[in-house]
Write a protein that holds these residues in place. Sequence first.
Motif, PDB file in Angstrom:
ATOM      1  N   ALA A  92       0.867  -1.171   0.000  1.00 47.24           N
ATOM      2  CA  ALA A  92       0.000   0.000   0.000  1.00 47.24           C
ATOM      3  C   ALA A  92       0.911   1.231   0.000  1.00 47.24           C
ATOM      4  CB  ALA A  92      -0.881  -0.021   1.244  1.00 47.24           C
ATOM      5  N   PRO A  93       0.529   2.325  -0.648  1.00 41.63           N
ATOM      6  CA  PRO A  93      -0.805   2.611  -1.175  1.00 41.63           C
ATOM      7  C   PRO A  93      -0.961   2.333  -2.663  1.00 41.63           C
ATOM      8  CG  PRO A  93       0.466   4.618  -1.117  1.00 41.63           C
ATOM      9  CD  PRO A  93       1.377   3.535  -0.627  1.00 41.63           C
ATOM     10  N   HIS A  94       0.028   1.667  -3.305  1.00 43.73           N
ATOM     11  CA  HIS A  94      -0.038   1.460  -4.755  1.00 43.73           C
ATOM     12  C   HIS A  94      -0.710   0.135  -5.141  1.00 43.73           C
ATOM     13  CE1 HIS A  94       2.476   4.975  -5.357  1.00 43.73           C
ATOM     14  NE2 HIS A  94       3.347   4.496  -4.506  1.00 43.73           N
ATOM     15  N   ALA A  95      -0.990  -0.718  -4.178  1.00 44.15           N
ATOM     16  CA  ALA A  95      -1.606  -2.013  -4.463  1.00 44.15           C
ATOM     17  C   ALA A  95      -3.100  -1.863  -4.710  1.00 44.15           C
ATOM     18  CB  ALA A  95      -1.363  -2.957  -3.296  1.00 44.15           C
ATOM     19  N   PRO A  96      -3.703  -2.771  -5.483  1.00 48.79           N
ATOM     20  CA  PRO A  96      -5.162  -2.723  -5.682  1.00 48.79           C
ATOM     21  C   PRO A  96      -5.903  -2.963  -4.376  1.00 48.79           C
ATOM     22  CG  PRO A  96      -4.094  -4.185  -7.271  1.00 48.79           C
ATOM     23  CD  PRO A  96      -3.070  -3.864  -6.232  1.00 48.79           C
ATOM     24  N   HIS A  97      -7.112  -2.477  -4.321  1.00 46.39           N
ATOM     25  CA  HIS A  97      -7.955  -2.671  -3.140  1.00 46.39           C
ATOM     26  C   HIS A  97      -9.138  -3.590  -3.458  1.00 46.39           C
ATOM     27  CE1 HIS A  97     -11.118  -1.710  -0.174  1.00 46.39           C
ATOM     28  NE2 HIS A  97     -10.117  -1.452   0.662  1.00 46.39           N
ATOM     29  N   THR A  98      -9.997  -3.148  -4.367  1.00 41.50           N
ATOM     30  CA  THR A  98     -11.189  -3.909  -4.742  1.00 41.50           C
ATOM     31  C   THR A  98     -11.268  -4.025  -6.255  1.00 41.50           C
ATOM     32  OG1 THR A  98     -12.384  -3.107  -2.798  1.00 41.50           O
ATOM     33  CG2 THR A  98     -13.709  -4.032  -4.583  1.00 41.50           C
ATOM     34  N   ALA A 106     -10.324   6.156  -0.107  1.00 36.81           N
ATOM     35  CA  ALA A 106      -9.385   6.789  -1.039  1.00 36.81           C
ATOM     36  C   ALA A 106     -10.063   7.912  -1.797  1.00 36.81           C
ATOM     37  CB  ALA A 106      -8.833   5.755  -2.014  1.00 36.81           C
ATOM     38  N   ASP A 107      -9.259   8.879  -2.186  1.00 33.37           N
ATOM     39  CA  ASP A 107      -9.750   9.971  -3.022  1.00 33.37           C
ATOM     40  C   ASP A 107      -9.610   9.543  -4.476  1.00 33.37           C
ATOM     41  OD1 ASP A 107     -10.298  12.256  -4.442  1.00 33.37           O
ATOM     42  OD2 ASP A 107      -9.056  13.576  -3.214  1.00 33.37           O
ATOM     43  N   PRO A 108     -10.715   9.359  -5.222  1.00 31.81           N
ATOM     44  CA  PRO A 108     -10.609   8.864  -6.598  1.00 31.81           C
ATOM     45  C   PRO A 108      -9.942   9.849  -7.553  1.00 31.81           C
ATOM     46  CG  PRO A 108     -12.859   9.512  -6.111  1.00 31.81           C
ATOM     47  CD  PRO A 108     -12.103   9.590  -4.826  1.00 31.81           C
ATOM     48  N   ASP A 109      -9.839  11.117  -7.152  1.00 29.06           N
ATOM     49  CA  ASP A 109      -9.261  12.126  -8.037  1.00 29.06           C
ATOM     50  C   ASP A 109      -7.854  12.543  -7.636  1.00 29.06           C
ATOM     51  OD1 ASP A 109     -11.626  12.280  -9.568  1.00 29.06           O
ATOM     52  OD2 ASP A 109     -12.524  13.543  -8.021  1.00 29.06           O
ATOM     53  N   ALA A 110      -7.372  12.014  -6.536  1.00 28.41           N
ATOM     54  CA  ALA A 110      -6.037  12.382  -6.071  1.00 28.41           C
ATOM     55  C   ALA A 110      -5.454  11.199  -5.302  1.00 28.41           C
ATOM     56  CB  ALA A 110      -6.093  13.627  -5.193  1.00 28.41           C
ATOM     57  N   GLY A 111      -4.247  11.362  -4.846  1.00 26.10           N
ATOM     58  CA  GLY A 111      -3.634  10.297  -4.081  1.00 26.10           C
ATOM     59  C   GLY A 111      -2.696   9.460  -4.909  1.00 26.10           C
ATOM     60  N   PRO A 112      -2.142   8.411  -4.319  1.00 24.26           N
ATOM     61  CA  PRO A 112      -1.139   7.581  -4.995  1.00 24.26           C
ATOM     62  C   PRO A 112      -1.725   6.797  -6.146  1.00 24.26           C
ATOM     63  CG  PRO A 112      -1.788   6.598  -2.917  1.00 24.26           C
ATOM     64  CD  PRO A 112      -2.430   7.942  -2.950  1.00 24.26           C
TER      65      PRO A 112
END
Length: 243
Positions: free
Chosen positions: A107-113, A185-191
């Motif tokens: 994390a934070p680059h790994a998939p979640h769902t 998570a922020d879908p428009d920002a973040g890693p």
Amino acid sequence: MNCADEASEDDHHTHSHSHSHTHPHGDPPVATTVAQSLNHRIDTPRLAAYNLRNPQHELPRLFKTQAARLETTPVFRSHFGPELLITIPFTGPVKLFSLLVRAAPDAPHAPHTLRLYRNAPQLSLDSVRAARPTYVCEHPAAASAAASAADSAADTAGFVEHHLPRRKFAGTSTLTIFFDPGPAADPDAGPALELYALELRGDWAGPATRAPVALLYESAARREDHPVGQTADAAASSSRLGL
């Protein structure tokens, strides 16, 4: 670390690492093999991805051959935020058994769902959340994935196999995968999300390939090529002459 069937609760559903795994809801899933890979059945010119930082023409390299499956380049990253949508068309109908994902282990680059949609090529990032997925899988936490990495050589590649309910993925012509970063998570920002390779396994159900049939065409029949017919003609002539 579970998968959920959006259509019913009576299917067995799970995911596992590439080695055997205890099925959390009963019997373990049926193991798949390299021979069941469908990556060569993907219609690569029609692959499409939304919010992908990489050029679209590189997308076929995400579906690596067996010889290249251990390579970690190129890294496929989402562009704005961690969301990613990939539409995978096949050259004919298939029955999907599982989806193998090799991604960033931390994390934070790994998939979640992972939200999977059967035969819904029209979906985009604007419409996918309103659509009902055929199947949903949660990608395992990095710590869980790393804990048993030494169990087999295959696991050191970092692949996680998500087993699918086969009856719900029969007759699949297109698979759409939405990598959802989750509600926190922020879908428009973040890693950015980072992927190294994807593999689909199952049965090819496309049209059977038939060997070409050689046809012989004669513009004018030659008597010497048809001795049986010649004998019959001779017999008919003798009958007419009363011989």
